[in-house]
Design an enzyme around this catalytic site. Structure first.
Site, mmCIF file in Angstrom:
data_model
loop_
_atom_site.group_PDB
_atom_site.id
_atom_site.type_symbol
_atom_site.label_atom_id
_atom_site.label_comp_id
_atom_site.label_asym_id
_atom_site.label_seq_id
_atom_site.Cartn_x
_atom_site.Cartn_y
_atom_site.Cartn_z
ATOM 1 N N ALA A 124 0.822 -1.168 0.265
ATOM 2 C CA ALA A 124 -0.061 -0.148 -0.062
ATOM 3 C C ALA A 124 0.726 1.259 -0.014
ATOM 4 O O ALA A 124 1.397 1.714 1.001
ATOM 5 C CB ALA A 124 -0.992 -0.046 1.271
ATOM 6 N N MET A 125 0.924 1.796 -1.133
ATOM 7 C CA MET A 125 1.838 3.072 -1.467
ATOM 8 C C MET A 125 0.850 4.197 -1.877
ATOM 9 O O MET A 125 0.820 5.119 -1.238
ATOM 10 C CB MET A 125 2.839 2.811 -2.289
ATOM 11 C CG MET A 125 3.864 3.973 -2.560
ATOM 12 S SD MET A 125 5.250 3.485 -3.268
ATOM 13 C CE MET A 125 4.897 3.054 -4.773
ATOM 14 N N ILE A 157 -5.291 -0.620 -4.343
ATOM 15 C CA ILE A 157 -4.270 -1.694 -3.908
ATOM 16 C C ILE A 157 -4.565 -3.278 -4.228
ATOM 17 O O ILE A 157 -5.618 -3.704 -3.929
ATOM 18 C CB ILE A 157 -4.237 -1.468 -2.299
ATOM 19 C CG1 ILE A 157 -4.042 0.071 -1.691
ATOM 20 C CG2 ILE A 157 -3.090 -2.616 -1.499
ATOM 21 C CD1 ILE A 157 -2.821 0.497 -2.392
ATOM 22 N N GLN A 242 12.591 -4.664 -9.503
ATOM 23 C CA GLN A 242 11.991 -6.031 -9.802
ATOM 24 C C GLN A 242 10.640 -5.952 -10.247
ATOM 25 O O GLN A 242 9.960 -6.647 -11.225
ATOM 26 C CB GLN A 242 12.194 -7.280 -8.531
ATOM 27 C CG GLN A 242 11.734 -8.551 -9.131
ATOM 28 C CD GLN A 242 12.329 -9.491 -7.974
ATOM 29 O OE1 GLN A 242 13.648 -9.559 -8.167
ATOM 30 N NE2 GLN A 242 11.635 -10.370 -7.520
ATOM 31 N N GLU A 243 9.741 -4.893 -9.728
ATOM 32 C CA GLU A 243 8.430 -4.978 -10.117
ATOM 33 C C GLU A 243 8.080 -4.468 -11.365
ATOM 34 O O GLU A 243 7.502 -4.813 -12.015
ATOM 35 C CB GLU A 243 7.846 -3.864 -8.788
ATOM 36 C CG GLU A 243 6.299 -3.720 -9.192
ATOM 37 C CD GLU A 243 5.783 -2.676 -8.101
ATOM 38 O OE1 GLU A 243 6.308 -2.736 -6.973
ATOM 39 O OE2 GLU A 243 4.786 -2.023 -8.247
ATOM 40 N N ARG A 244 9.204 -3.602 -11.843
ATOM 41 C CA ARG A 244 9.231 -2.988 -12.981
ATOM 42 C C ARG A 244 9.575 -4.087 -14.174
ATOM 43 O O ARG A 244 9.142 -4.062 -15.193
ATOM 44 C CB ARG A 244 9.758 -1.796 -13.356
ATOM 45 C CG ARG A 244 9.191 -0.669 -12.459
ATOM 46 C CD ARG A 244 10.111 0.596 -12.313
ATOM 47 N NE ARG A 244 9.378 1.557 -11.673
ATOM 48 C CZ ARG A 244 9.560 2.355 -10.737
ATOM 49 N NH1 ARG A 244 11.054 2.806 -10.905
ATOM 50 N NH2 ARG A 244 9.074 3.179 -10.093
ATOM 51 N N GLY A 340 -11.402 -7.537 -36.566
ATOM 52 C CA GLY A 340 -12.695 -6.818 -36.943
ATOM 53 C C GLY A 340 -13.877 -7.190 -35.765
ATOM 54 O O GLY A 340 -13.280 -7.364 -34.596
ATOM 55 N N ASN A 367 4.634 5.212 -17.615
ATOM 56 C CA ASN A 367 5.647 5.397 -18.506
ATOM 57 C C ASN A 367 6.227 6.665 -18.582
ATOM 58 O O ASN A 367 7.462 6.859 -19.067
ATOM 59 C CB ASN A 367 5.108 4.812 -19.880
ATOM 60 C CG ASN A 367 4.901 3.150 -19.977
ATOM 61 O OD1 ASN A 367 5.206 2.509 -18.697
ATOM 62 N ND2 ASN A 367 4.386 2.690 -21.018
HETATM 63 C C1 FAD Z 1 -4.262 -2.281 -11.925
HETATM 64 C C2 FAD Z 1 -3.288 -1.487 -11.023
HETATM 65 C C3 FAD Z 1 -3.048 -1.956 -9.823
HETATM 66 C C4 FAD Z 1 -2.240 -1.072 -9.045
HETATM 67 N N1 FAD Z 1 -1.760 -1.682 -7.515
HETATM 68 C C5 FAD Z 1 -1.263 -0.881 -6.776
HETATM 69 C C6 FAD Z 1 -0.782 -1.422 -5.540
HETATM 70 O O1 FAD Z 1 -0.999 -2.700 -5.115
HETATM 71 N N2 FAD Z 1 -0.307 -0.733 -4.616
HETATM 72 C C7 FAD Z 1 -0.042 0.501 -4.767
HETATM 73 O O2 FAD Z 1 0.449 1.322 -3.993
HETATM 74 N N3 FAD Z 1 -0.540 1.305 -5.861
HETATM 75 C C8 FAD Z 1 -0.975 0.718 -7.072
HETATM 76 N N4 FAD Z 1 -1.462 0.954 -8.182
HETATM 77 C C9 FAD Z 1 -1.385 2.509 -8.240
HETATM 78 C C10 FAD Z 1 -0.094 2.931 -9.300
HETATM 79 O O3 FAD Z 1 1.029 2.597 -8.554
HETATM 80 C C11 FAD Z 1 -0.316 4.197 -9.651
HETATM 81 O O4 FAD Z 1 -1.534 4.431 -10.409
HETATM 82 C C12 FAD Z 1 0.594 4.852 -10.152
HETATM 83 O O5 FAD Z 1 1.868 5.072 -9.420
HETATM 84 C C13 FAD Z 1 0.324 6.221 -11.032
HETATM 85 O O6 FAD Z 1 -0.418 7.057 -10.207
HETATM 86 P P1 FAD Z 1 -1.692 7.853 -10.587
HETATM 87 O O7 FAD Z 1 -2.423 6.999 -11.208
HETATM 88 O O8 FAD Z 1 -2.269 8.603 -9.323
HETATM 89 O O9 FAD Z 1 -1.192 9.012 -11.623
HETATM 90 P P2 FAD Z 1 -0.635 10.347 -11.244
HETATM 91 O O10 FAD Z 1 0.689 10.606 -10.706
HETATM 92 O O11 FAD Z 1 -1.592 11.077 -10.790
HETATM 93 O O12 FAD Z 1 -0.224 10.940 -12.933
HETATM 94 C C14 FAD Z 1 -1.185 11.247 -13.756
HETATM 95 C C15 FAD Z 1 -0.511 11.335 -15.207
HETATM 96 O O13 FAD Z 1 0.364 12.448 -15.159
HETATM 97 C C16 FAD Z 1 1.632 11.929 -15.431
HETATM 98 N N5 FAD Z 1 2.701 12.267 -14.329
HETATM 99 C C17 FAD Z 1 2.717 12.407 -13.168
HETATM 100 N N6 FAD Z 1 3.856 12.925 -12.717
HETATM 101 C C18 FAD Z 1 4.615 13.176 -13.705
HETATM 102 C C19 FAD Z 1 5.977 13.890 -13.872
HETATM 103 N N7 FAD Z 1 6.682 13.978 -12.967
HETATM 104 N N8 FAD Z 1 6.461 14.054 -15.043
HETATM 105 C C20 FAD Z 1 5.794 13.508 -16.128
HETATM 106 N N9 FAD Z 1 4.568 13.093 -16.160
HETATM 107 C C21 FAD Z 1 4.095 12.897 -15.028
HETATM 108 C C22 FAD Z 1 1.425 10.419 -15.163
HETATM 109 O O14 FAD Z 1 2.499 9.645 -16.048
HETATM 110 C C23 FAD Z 1 0.072 10.233 -15.698
HETATM 111 O O15 FAD Z 1 0.085 10.178 -17.220
HETATM 112 C C24 FAD Z 1 -2.160 0.244 -9.119
HETATM 113 C C25 FAD Z 1 -2.598 0.696 -10.222
HETATM 114 C C26 FAD Z 1 -3.037 -0.006 -11.142
HETATM 115 C C27 FAD Z 1 -3.689 0.640 -12.484
#
Ligand code: FAD
Length: 380
Positions: A124-125, A157, A242-244, A340, A367
């Site tokens: 949970a982050m 999460i 490793q996650e990435r 299609g 990304n």
């Molecule tokens: C299927 C799924 C499972 C997940 N599981 C977990 C989990 O188990 N635990 C957990 O803690 N989290 C989890 N997450 C959350 C995930 O880690 C976050 O979605 C991710 O960190 C991005 O945060 P955000 O969606 O709030 O986007 P934001 O940080 O709000 O970003 C929104 C947009 O702005 C862009 N952006 C933000 N900052 C910058 C920057 N500095 N420069 C350029 N562009 C930027 C981003 O790339 C994105 O396009 C999960 C997400 C998904 C989709």
């Protein structure tokens, strides 16, 4: 030339995993997708077969394998069309924090259950107002006496609903510099002040439950802190690699699954729906996608080897995470266009992996963040 040198034991392990998936995952996966959760009984079955936390030492009841065992389980889960990241997140993204940083007492307390599937973990982050900018998290952990008092909430999460043990990232509100404020704690389900929120209905990854978590004056023992106080940032930087790599791997295996299926369909030119026209445009599209898949596979396999050799691959890991997840997203869309109308039906076999892979550019650091990391480390 093979880039990864799998041993005979690894090949046998893959065969065992594949058989398990065929018998126990494939017949049930559609039901779990509908229910939007993988049942605890399936976790326990994976545990019984020693398919969870495969790199944890035998001392705690683990297989005592290496990262390749986790790679095999992840690839075979995707090939069984079960892209739910749940078991991979548990075994190879979350457990490494406990394995590396928990006290011996807590390792003995928690790891055996994590291996058998009786304890499911979540990490949970992310918070409602904080995603990419980890330094801005607001969930607080105040250490007082032998206890830590947690307040705040988390969202998105993975395994949140199923979780028995949460690896929680929180900050000391008294410390200004975020690098020194962040610590990581273990919070058990059932601890007063810890509540689970609703199950979030995502567009893909349906059988992977995802939820909110709430902490209100939740008191945990201080010994549940991982490592030293204020060292959480360094732990995150160490373990996110490793996650990435695994996120890139899930994207890679999804792209391979989608392309293999589309190729077969194209070759057979029969079966479900209408045949795909055998035009040169379609042939060239398939050739281009097969080239992308080959490039991606070569890259990810090389990184898996280098990760195991502990090489400095921060730049390449971020490149692979963004490039392969983007490639899988584009490839799924292209195959869908080629097939299609049939590909607009939920039961078309490429739909699930494509929708599942669609989250990968966002998961594990977006990304855009990957490109920011690459730029920084390239000195741009
Ligand atoms: C299927 C799924 C499972 C997940 N599981 C977990 C989990 O188990 N635990 C957990 O803690 N989290 C989890 N997450 C959350 C995930 O880690 C976050 O979605 C991710 O960190 C991005 O945060 P955000 O969606 O709030 O986007 P934001 O940080 O709000 O970003 C929104 C947009 O702005 C862009 N952006 C933000 N900052 C910058 C920057 N500095 N420069 C350029 N562009 C930027 C981003 O790339 C994105 O396009 C999960 C997400 C998904 C989709």
């Amino acid at each position: 030339m093979e880039i990864i040198h799998y041993s005979k034991a690894h090949h046998q392990f893959r065969e065992k995993v594949r058989n398990f998936m065929r018998k126990e995952i494939t017949p049930n996966i559609d039901q779990w997708e509908k229910e939007r959760i993988m049942p605890r009984s399936a976790w326990k079955r994976m545990g019984e077969e020693k398919l969870l936390c495969t790199s944890v030492s035998k001392e705690y009841g683990g297989l005592g394998g290496d990262f390749l065992n986790g790679v095999i389980v992840t690839e075979e889960l995707v090939r069984a069309n079960h892209n739910g990241l749940g078991p991979t997140a548990h075994s190879d993204m979350i457990i490494p924090y406990i394995d590396s940083f928990a006290s011996e007492k807590n390792k003995k307390k928690f790891l055996p259950g994590c291996i058998t599937g009786e304890i499911i973990t979540a990490f949970a982050m992310t918070e409602p107002d904080t995603g990419s900018d980890i330094a801005s998290i607001t969930t607080t952990a105040v250490e007082t006496g032998d206890e830590v008092i947690i307040n705040g909430s988390k969202i998105f999460i993975t395994n949140g609903i199923n979780s028995d043990l949460v690896v929680l990232v929180a900050r000391d509100p008294a410390v200004k510099d975020s690098n020194d404020a962040i610590s990581i704690y273990l919070v058990e389900t059932g601890t007063p002040g810890f509540e689970k929120g609703q199950k979030l209905n995502k567009m893909g990854l349906h059988s992977q439950d995802t939820s909110e978590l709430f902490f209100s004056n939740c008191r945990i023992p201080k010994e549940n802190r991982l490592g030293e106080k204020g060292k959480g940032w360094g732990m995150l930087m160490e373990k996110l690699q490793q996650e990435r790599i695994l996120t890139a791997l899930v994207s890679m295996a999804s792209a391979e699954y989608i392309l293999d299926w589309t190729m077969e369909y194209f070759k057979e030119n029969s079966g479900h729906g209408k045949p795909v026209p055998k035009s040169q445009a379609n042939q060239f599209a398939l050739v281009e996608m097969a080239t992308d898949v080959k490039i991606g596979r070569t890259f990810i396999d090389k990184l898996i080897v280098e990760h195991m050799e502990d090489k400095n691959i921060i730049i390449e890991t971020s490149m692979a995470k963004y490039w392969i997840s983007e490639m899988a997203k584009q490839l799924g869309g292209r195959c869908m266009d080629m097939l299609g109308e049939y590909a607009t039906l939920e039961n078309c076999p490429i739909v699930r992996p494509w929708l599942d892979a669609r989250s990968m550019p966002i998961f594990a650091g977006t990304n855009e963040i990957m490109k920011a990391i690459i730029g920084k480390f390239m000195g741009l």
